[in-house]
Design an enzyme around this catalytic site. Structure first.
Site, PDB file in Angstrom:
ATOM      1  N   ASP A  51       0.834  -1.194   0.000  1.00  0.00           N
ATOM      2  CA  ASP A  51       0.000   0.000   0.000  1.00  0.00           C
ATOM      3  C   ASP A  51       0.870   1.247   0.000  1.00  0.00           C
ATOM      4  O   ASP A  51       1.663   1.463   0.920  1.00  0.00           O
ATOM      5  CB  ASP A  51      -0.869  -0.008   1.263  1.00  0.00           C
ATOM      6  CG  ASP A  51      -1.806   1.185   1.306  1.00  0.00           C
ATOM      7  OD1 ASP A  51      -2.805   1.156   0.568  1.00  0.00           O
ATOM      8  OD2 ASP A  51      -1.538   2.150   2.051  1.00  0.00           O
ATOM      9  N   TYR A  56       2.990   9.694   0.027  1.00  0.00           N
ATOM     10  CA  TYR A  56       3.851   9.019   1.014  1.00  0.00           C
ATOM     11  C   TYR A  56       5.347   9.150   0.711  1.00  0.00           C
ATOM     12  O   TYR A  56       6.172   8.978   1.595  1.00  0.00           O
ATOM     13  CB  TYR A  56       3.544   7.509   1.097  1.00  0.00           C
ATOM     14  CG  TYR A  56       2.201   7.130   1.671  1.00  0.00           C
ATOM     15  CD1 TYR A  56       1.364   8.059   2.285  1.00  0.00           C
ATOM     16  CD2 TYR A  56       1.768   5.802   1.604  1.00  0.00           C
ATOM     17  CE1 TYR A  56       0.135   7.685   2.789  1.00  0.00           C
ATOM     18  CE2 TYR A  56       0.540   5.421   2.120  1.00  0.00           C
ATOM     19  CZ  TYR A  56      -0.275   6.362   2.704  1.00  0.00           C
ATOM     20  OH  TYR A  56      -1.480   5.976   3.208  1.00  0.00           O
ATOM     21  N   LYS A  86      -2.643   5.914  -4.316  1.00  0.00           N
ATOM     22  CA  LYS A  86      -3.788   6.785  -4.045  1.00  0.00           C
ATOM     23  C   LYS A  86      -3.635   8.178  -4.651  1.00  0.00           C
ATOM     24  O   LYS A  86      -2.523   8.705  -4.753  1.00  0.00           O
ATOM     25  CB  LYS A  86      -3.998   6.927  -2.528  1.00  0.00           C
ATOM     26  CG  LYS A  86      -3.953   5.603  -1.773  1.00  0.00           C
ATOM     27  CD  LYS A  86      -4.329   5.736  -0.307  1.00  0.00           C
ATOM     28  CE  LYS A  86      -4.022   4.451   0.448  1.00  0.00           C
ATOM     29  NZ  LYS A  86      -2.626   4.373   0.908  1.00  0.00           N
ATOM     30  N   HIS A 119      -7.732   9.171  -2.055  1.00  0.00           N
ATOM     31  CA  HIS A 119      -7.134   9.082  -0.715  1.00  0.00           C
ATOM     32  C   HIS A 119      -8.072   9.573   0.389  1.00  0.00           C
ATOM     33  O   HIS A 119      -8.177   8.968   1.450  1.00  0.00           O
ATOM     34  CB  HIS A 119      -5.826   9.887  -0.686  1.00  0.00           C
ATOM     35  CG  HIS A 119      -4.865   9.438   0.365  1.00  0.00           C
ATOM     36  ND1 HIS A 119      -3.511   9.400   0.170  1.00  0.00           N
ATOM     37  CD2 HIS A 119      -5.057   9.009   1.630  1.00  0.00           C
ATOM     38  CE1 HIS A 119      -2.908   8.953   1.267  1.00  0.00           C
ATOM     39  NE2 HIS A 119      -3.830   8.718   2.168  1.00  0.00           N
TER      40      HIS A 119
HETATM   41  N1  NAP Z   1      -5.706   5.662   3.528  1.00  0.00           N
HETATM   42  C1  NAP Z   1      -5.256   6.396   4.518  1.00  0.00           C
HETATM   43  O1  NAP Z   1      -5.698   7.521   4.733  1.00  0.00           O
HETATM   44  C2  NAP Z   1      -4.196   5.838   5.421  1.00  0.00           C
HETATM   45  C3  NAP Z   1      -3.894   6.463   6.635  1.00  0.00           C
HETATM   46  C4  NAP Z   1      -2.912   5.897   7.454  1.00  0.00           C
HETATM   47  C5  NAP Z   1      -2.241   4.745   7.044  1.00  0.00           C
HETATM   48  N2  NAP Z   1      -2.544   4.171   5.842  1.00  0.00           N
HETATM   49  C6  NAP Z   1      -1.827   2.951   5.367  1.00  0.00           C
HETATM   50  O2  NAP Z   1      -1.930   1.940   6.333  1.00  0.00           O
HETATM   51  C7  NAP Z   1      -0.616   1.509   6.695  1.00  0.00           C
HETATM   52  C8  NAP Z   1      -0.603   0.996   8.112  1.00  0.00           C
HETATM   53  O3  NAP Z   1      -1.073   1.958   9.031  1.00  0.00           O
HETATM   54  P1  NAP Z   1      -0.122   2.789   9.989  1.00  0.00           P
HETATM   55  O4  NAP Z   1       1.250   2.790   9.442  1.00  0.00           O
HETATM   56  O5  NAP Z   1      -0.791   4.081  10.217  1.00  0.00           O
HETATM   57  O6  NAP Z   1      -0.171   2.014  11.367  1.00  0.00           O
HETATM   58  P2  NAP Z   1      -0.033   0.524  11.916  1.00  0.00           P
HETATM   59  O7  NAP Z   1       0.262  -0.431  10.831  1.00  0.00           O
HETATM   60  O8  NAP Z   1      -1.230   0.310  12.769  1.00  0.00           O
HETATM   61  O9  NAP Z   1       1.196   0.678  12.890  1.00  0.00           O
HETATM   62  C9  NAP Z   1       2.498   0.879  12.450  1.00  0.00           C
HETATM   63  C10 NAP Z   1       3.397   1.054  13.670  1.00  0.00           C
HETATM   64  O10 NAP Z   1       3.360  -0.140  14.457  1.00  0.00           O
HETATM   65  C11 NAP Z   1       4.673  -0.670  14.608  1.00  0.00           C
HETATM   66  N3  NAP Z   1       4.538  -2.129  14.549  1.00  0.00           N
HETATM   67  C12 NAP Z   1       4.264  -2.894  13.467  1.00  0.00           C
HETATM   68  N4  NAP Z   1       4.164  -4.184  13.791  1.00  0.00           N
HETATM   69  C13 NAP Z   1       4.373  -4.256  15.122  1.00  0.00           C
HETATM   70  C14 NAP Z   1       4.412  -5.322  16.054  1.00  0.00           C
HETATM   71  N5  NAP Z   1       4.204  -6.582  15.651  1.00  0.00           N
HETATM   72  N6  NAP Z   1       4.683  -5.034  17.366  1.00  0.00           N
HETATM   73  C15 NAP Z   1       4.906  -3.749  17.753  1.00  0.00           C
HETATM   74  N7  NAP Z   1       4.879  -2.693  16.918  1.00  0.00           N
HETATM   75  C16 NAP Z   1       4.615  -2.942  15.611  1.00  0.00           C
HETATM   76  C17 NAP Z   1       5.469  -0.086  13.459  1.00  0.00           C
HETATM   77  O11 NAP Z   1       6.822   0.041  13.808  1.00  0.00           O
HETATM   78  P3  NAP Z   1       7.988  -0.807  13.040  1.00  0.00           P
HETATM   79  O12 NAP Z   1       7.961  -0.411  11.604  1.00  0.00           O
HETATM   80  O13 NAP Z   1       9.218  -0.367  13.745  1.00  0.00           O
HETATM   81  O14 NAP Z   1       7.674  -2.269  13.265  1.00  0.00           O
HETATM   82  C18 NAP Z   1       4.818   1.296  13.306  1.00  0.00           C
HETATM   83  O15 NAP Z   1       5.351   2.213  14.244  1.00  0.00           O
HETATM   84  C19 NAP Z   1       0.246   2.746   6.423  1.00  0.00           C
HETATM   85  O16 NAP Z   1       1.610   2.448   6.364  1.00  0.00           O
HETATM   86  C20 NAP Z   1      -0.350   3.195   5.118  1.00  0.00           C
HETATM   87  O17 NAP Z   1       0.107   2.385   4.051  1.00  0.00           O
HETATM   88  C21 NAP Z   1      -3.506   4.691   5.030  1.00  0.00           C
END
Ligand code: NAP
Ligand code: NAG
Length: 321
Positions: A51, A56, A86, A119
Site C-alpha cells: 500500500d 507518502y 492513491k 485518498h
Molecule cells: N488511507 C489512509 O488515509 C491511510 C492512513 C494511514 C495509514 N494508511 C496505510 O496503512 C498503513 C498501516 O497503518 P499505519 O502505518 O498508520 O499504522 P499501523 O500499521 O497500525 O502501525 C504501524 C506502527 O506499528 C509498529 N509495529 C508494526 N508491527 C508491530 C508489532 N508486531 N509489534 C509492535 N509494533 C509494531 C510499526 O513500527 P515498526 O515499523 O518499527 O515495526 C509502526 O510504528 C500505512 O503504512 C499506510 O500504508 C492509510
C-alpha cells in the site's frame, strides 16, 4: 519455516487481493535504497500486497523493490504482487486524476496498479503542497472525481478502483452515479475504532473494507498506543500465547476486512503474518467488541472549518461510528 501464503478476497471488480498488505507510510521514511531493501524483505517473508500513495514518498522505492523481486525470482510475474496507490487531495479535480495516476505509475515504474484509491473525500487547490489545507479546501466533486477514476479503470491503468476515508453518505453518492462501483473503502479500523456502521453499509453494498492503522499506528506522529497498550488485548494475548499485535490483526481478519499493517522490521513483519492458523474464541471476540473504548485515532479536525466545505466532523465522516 516456509513462507506464509496469505489468503485473498475477490473484489467486485473480479480481481483478487491478498488479505494482508504491507503499509508504505512512515513518519520518517528511510533513504530510498534502504526502503527498497525493506520492501524486498517483506516480499521475502511472504507479503504480496503493498500500500502506497502519491503523498507518502514511497512509490519509487516500492517500484524498485518489485522490479528487483522479479529479477531475483522472488516472484515469477508482476501479477503475483498487488500494488495500491492513491490520488492526493491536490489532484482530486476531475481533469487531474488521470495525469496523477500516470505520474504515480511513472514513479512506480509500472504499467498498471492493482488498485487506485481516492485518498480522502477532500479537494484542495491545484498545486497545494504539504498537508496544511487551511484556506485551500474546495468542495469535493464526488461525481466528477469518480467518473475520472472510472476512466482510469477503463484504460486498464488501474485494475480496480476505490476510495479511502469515505463515509456511508459519500459512498451512496458514488453508488448513485457509478458505472463501476468502488471495490474497496480503505479506512481507519482497529480494536479501538471498530467502524461497525460503516462496515455494515459496505457489506450490504459489496464494497470490501481495508483497515489502515490496524495497530493504532503506535509510534507514528498520527497514531496512539490505544491498541498496543490495551489491557483487554494484552490479557487475550497472554491467554493465547500470541502478541498484542497478532490479536489485534486477527480480530480485524475475522471481521472480513483486510489489514494494511506497516512494519519496517523483518521480525515484526513475520510476526504480523502469523495470524492465519488460529482463531479467537467467541468470548475473546466479544470482549474486544464490548470492552475497548471507541475513539477515532485520526480525528480529521484539521479538515473542518466554518468557511470550508466541511463545517463539522459529522459532515466530514458522515456521522458514522
Ligand atoms: N488511507 C489512509 O488515509 C491511510 C492512513 C494511514 C495509514 N494508511 C496505510 O496503512 C498503513 C498501516 O497503518 P499505519 O502505518 O498508520 O499504522 P499501523 O500499521 O497500525 O502501525 C504501524 C506502527 O506499528 C509498529 N509495529 C508494526 N508491527 C508491530 C508489532 N508486531 N509489534 C509492535 N509494533 C509494531 C510499526 O513500527 P515498526 O515499523 O518499527 O515495526 C509502526 O510504528 C500505512 O503504512 C499506510 O500504508 C492509510
Ligand atoms: C508504542 O510506541 C512507543 C513510542 O514509540 C514505544 O515506546 C512502545 O514500545 C510502543 N509499544 C509497543 C507495544 O510496541
Amino acid at each position: 519455516m516456509s513462507n506464509v501464503v496469505v489468503p485473498e478476497v475477490v473484489l467486485s471488480s473480479g480481481a483478487r487481493m491478498p488479505l494482508i498488505g504491507m503499509g508504505g507510510a512512515a513518519t520518517n521514511l528511510p533513504p530510498p535504497d534502504v526502503l527498497t531493501s525493506i520492501f524486498l524483505d517483506a516480499i521475502e517473508v511472504g507479503y504480496r500486497h503493498f500500500d502506497t500513495a502519491a503523498c507518502y514518498g514511497s512509490e519509487e522505492a516500492l517500484g524498485r523493490a518489485v522490479a528487483e523481486a522479479l529479477d531475483r525470482g522472488l516472484v515469477k510475474r508482476r501479477g503475483d504482487i498487488f500494488i495500491t496507490t492513491k490520488l492526493w487531495c491536490a489532484d482530486a479535480h476531475p481533469g487531474l486524476v488521470l495525469p496523477a495516476l500516470k505520474k504515480s505509475l511513472q514513479g512506480l515504474g509500472l504499467e498498471y496498479v492493482d488498485l487506485y484509491l481516492i485518498h480522502l473525500p477532500i479537494r484542495v487547490k491545484e498545486g497545494t503542497e504539504g498537508f496544511d489545507f487551511k484556506g485551500k479546501m474546495l468542495p469535493f466533486d464526488v461525481k466528477g472525481t469518480w467518473e475520472a477514476m472510472e476512466e482510469c479503470s477503463k484504460l486498464g491503468l488501474a485494475k480496480s478502483i476505490g476510495v479511502s476515508n469515505f463515509g456511508t453518505k459519500k459512498l451512496s453518492q458514488i453508488l448513485m452515479h457509478a458505472t463501476i462501483p468502488p471495490a474497496v473503502n480503505q479506512v481507519e479500523m482497529n480494536a479501538g475504532w471498530q467502524q461497525g456502521k460503516l462496515r455494515e453499509y459496505c457489506k450490504e453494498n459489496g464494497i470490501h473494507v481495508s483497515a489502515w492503522s490496524p495497530l493504532g499506528a503506535n509510534g507514528t506522529s498520527w497514531g496512539s498506543s490505544v491498541v498496543m497498550e490495551s489491557h483487554v488485548l494484552k490479557d487475550i494475548a497472554i491467554a493465547r500465547g500470541k502478541t498484542v499485535a497478532q490479536v489485534a490483526l486477527r480480530w480485524i481478519h475475522e471481521q472480513g476486512a483486510s489489514v494494511i499493517v506497516k512494519s519496517f522490521n523483518k521480525e515484526r513483519m513475520k510476526e504480523n503474518l502469523q495470524i492465519l492458523d488460529w482463531e479467537l474464541s467467541q468470548e475473546h471476540s466479544d470482549k474486544i467488541k464490548l470492552r475497548i473504548p471507541q475513539r477515532r485515532g485520526f480525528s480529521g479536525e484539521a479538515f473542518v472549518s466554518e468557511d470550508g466545505p466541511y463545517k463539522s466532523l459529522d459532515e466530514l465522516w458522515d456521522g458514522d461510528c
